[in-house]
Every structure is written in structure tokens, then in C-alpha cells.
Design an enzyme around this catalytic site. Structure first.
Site, PDB file in Angstrom:
ATOM      1  N   GLU A 299       0.833  -1.204   0.000  1.00  0.00           N
ATOM      2  CA  GLU A 299       0.000   0.000   0.000  1.00  0.00           C
ATOM      3  C   GLU A 299       0.865   1.250   0.000  1.00  0.00           C
ATOM      4  OE1 GLU A 299      -2.923  -0.222   3.115  1.00  0.00           O
ATOM      5  OE2 GLU A 299      -3.929  -1.914   2.168  1.00  0.00           O
ATOM      6  N   HIS A 318      -7.958   1.967   0.811  1.00  0.00           N
ATOM      7  CA  HIS A 318      -8.012   1.598   2.231  1.00  0.00           C
ATOM      8  C   HIS A 318      -8.841   2.599   3.036  1.00  0.00           C
ATOM      9  CE1 HIS A 318      -5.663  -0.942   5.379  1.00  0.00           C
ATOM     10  NE2 HIS A 318      -6.896  -0.695   5.784  1.00  0.00           N
TER      11      HIS A 318
END
Length: 354
Positions: A299, A318
Site C-alpha cells: 500500500e 483503504h
């Protein structure tokens, strides 16, 4: 008692400080971390703003998913007895330089940003805020599921970016699925999964759940002991398991191959639960009709990742646990723990023991 409210741009320092003041019902005084110790005779609440999420979190020394630096925390914790935070790095070095610290209250589902072993060695108690974002994540999961099933992002882009009043999306082959009457398999039935089950049952879905650690059955779902059985029976699968050494890579090419052709896969839990290369291959082959991801193995995903060109994939950064209610709830949960500590009561959500 001196308290440091080390917030960020989501769980704001002011939210933490206000919640602590309300809990203690004291004449707390605010002071910036660089402006002395305050002048109040009651609780002294200091404020510190960390850069997350405007700057991504990451590892800091030996702890993960943290924001800020050790040096900033060492300075801010001077003379502090209680630290309430979401992302501050509480490392062995920070703890070594914070001799007055006795409690770290972490406003998230687990204190991953705290070196628990070092905290125990220094007599520092840790508590956290379980379930703070369960409702938000469950709602977001269903929203992402609807976006994939009904191809909402694709049709939005066609109309808003290209001005295309796309009748082709009304053809039989291009239309999506309804939740009602669809078998949805949930991998994990904890705080988030159980809420997703209730929401989907309200839509009229047939809900299955696989969770070997679930103590009780869910009234809204049929419990399935074998993961392979759940995968074979489910047109939609949504992941809600915790990431452990046993669940890392839980769903790969073999597992996706067990799902009925034209199925949908959703992951708002943890990225490493899913083999992303296998997901992209299944989308390209048509084994999967679509997928929705809010979490990733890395990420953010690196430039050039095959995820960005995978057909039928809806991606969000996210955000499932991001709502104002989550930030406010997290602040209240950790403030309540500060209150219990101040009154000498047992902590409700203590992590380990010093």
C-alpha cells in the site's frame, strides 16, 4: 496527571483531548508540546498532530503502521504519564526516554504501533479500541459489493468522462447481479463479518460464513465448516479474516478456481489474505466477473501494478474504516480507558500486561 493527545488528521488531537477532558471531568489545560507544561492544577493535556494520512504510515524502527518519528515522540512525552494516540510510534527507544509514561491508549483495533515487549519491561500498560470501525467497514464492504455487482464505477465513468449514454450496459450480458437471492460467502464472522451478514440478510441474500474461531453461530448466516465448500457454493465471497501466518495467502489461484464461473470477490480486510496475481488472472480469464479491493499486499500499489488494468476491478485506497463516527468513537473508547486508569479500575481493553 499529564496526558499527551498525539492525534493525526483523522483521529484529531482535539477529539482525543476533548474526550479525555469529558471523561475526567477535570479542569484540564491544553498546551502545545513545545510551550511548556501548562498552568492548570488538574490534568494537563498536551496536543500533538502527526502527519497521517496526508503522509502514509509505515514502519518506524521496530514497530509497524506508525506515523511520526521517535525524536518527536521523545520530546513530546517528556513528563507525560498517559499517551492517547492512533499512530504514534512507541518504540523501545521512545519508551527508554519516557520514564514517566505509564499508559498508552491506542485508538485503533490493535496496538501494532507499540513495542509491547518493551512496554512491559518499562511497566507501561497498553490498551486499544476494538470494534471502533466495525460498522463503518461493514457498510463500506456492502457499498463496494454493490459497486462491483452493478458496475457503478464503470457506468459513471462512461457518462461523466465520455458523455456516453451507454445503452450497451443495459444488454443482458453487460448487466450485473442483485444481492437478493445471491449466495454470499463470508470468510470470517467477527465484528465486521457479523455486521455484513446482518446487512446482506436484509437485502435477501443467502449468507454463508466460514470462521473456525467463531464461538457462536450467526442467526443471519449458515455456518460452513470447510472453506472449499463455502467457495464452491458462493457467487460472491467477501474476506473478513484477521491476517495471521496461517491466513496469509488464504485465497489464491486454487481457491478462486473453486468459485462458480462469473463470481465476485471482495476484500476490505487485509491485502495479504489474497494472491493479487491470481486475482488479476481470474479477472482476465472471466473466472471472476468482478472484484472489489480496499486493501492491498503493498500500500499503495506500485506504479505499473497489474491491478490498475485488471478488468472488472473496483479499487479504493483503504478507506473502509474511515468515517467521522469512527474517529469520534475511537476517541471515546480510549478516553474511557484513561478514566479507568485514573480511578484505579481494571482496563476494559488491556493488551498483555506489564
Amino acid at each position: 496527571m499529564r496526558v499527551l493527545a498525539a492525534g493525526d488528521h483523522f483521529v484529531l488531537p482535539g477529539l482525543l483531548a476533548d474526550a479525555v477532558r469529558a471523561e475526567l471531568a477535570d479542569s484540564a489545560t491544553d498546551s502545545a508540546t513545545d510551550s511548556g507544561t501548562g498552568t492548570g492544577t488538574g490534568t494537563d493535556v498536551r496536543l500533538l498532530e502527526l502527519p497521517w494520512p496526508l503522509t502514509p504510515f509505515g514502519p518506524v524502527a521496530e514497530v509497524d503502521e506508525a506515523s511520526g518519528t521517535e525524536d518527536v515522540m521523545i520530546e513530546a512525552l517528556d513528563g507525560v504519564e498517559v499517551c492517547v494516540t492512533q499512530m504514534a510510534p512507541i518504540t523501545a527507544r521512545v519508551l527508554e526516554h519516557a520514564p514517566d509514561l505509564r499508559l498508552v491508549a491506542v485508538a485503533r483495533g490493535g496496538p501494532i504501533n507499540v513495542n509491547a515487549e518493551a512496554a512491559a519491561a518499562h511497566g507501561v500498560r497498553i490498551c486499544y479500541a476494538p470494534g471502533r470501525n466495525a460498522t463503518a467497514t461493514a457498510e463500506y464492504t456492502v457499498g463496494l459489493l454493490l459497486a462491483v455487482l452493478r458496475r457503478i464505477p464503470t457506468t459513471h465513468a462512461a457518462l461523466s468522462e465520455r458523455g456516453e449514454w451507454a445503452g450497451r450496459f443495459y444488454t443482458y450480458d453487460a448487466t450485473g447481479l442483485e444481492i437478493a437471492g445471491t449466495t454470499v460467502g463470508l470468510v470470517g464472522g467477527g465484528a465486521v463479518g457479523s455486521r455484513v451478514a446482518r446487512i446482506l440478510a436484509g437485502f435477501g441474500a443467502e449468507v454463508l460464513v466460514h470462521d473456525p474461531h467463531l464461538p457462536d453461530d450467526l442467526p443471519e448466516a449458515e455456518r460452513v465448516a470447510d472453506l472449499d465448500d463455502l467457495l464452491r457454493r458462493s457467487r460472491v465471497v467477501s474476506l473478513h479474516a484477521r491476517l495471521t501466518p496461517e491466513t496469509r495467502g488464504l485465497v489464491g489461484a486454487r481457491e478462486i478456481g473453486l468459485m462458480p464461473p462469473g463470481s465476485v470477490l471482495i476484500n476490505c480486510a487485509r491485502g495479504p489474505l489474497l494472491d493479487q496475481d491470481a486475482l488479476c488472472a481470474a479477472l482476465a480469464s472471466g473466472q471472476l466477473l468482478g472484484a472489489g479491493l480496499d486493501t492491498y499486499a503493498e500500500e499503495p500499489p506500485p506504479p505499473g501494478s497489474p491491478l490498475f488494468s485488471a478488468p472488472g476491478l473496483v479499487m479504493t485506497p483503504h478507506l473502509a474504516g474511515a468515517s467521522r463516527a469512527v474517529a469520534e468513537k475511537a476517541a471515546r473508547i480510549v478516553a474511557a480507558e484513561v478514566g479507568r486508569y485514573h480511578r484505579g479500575e481494571p482496563l476494559a481493553h488491556q493488551f498483555g500486561s506489564p
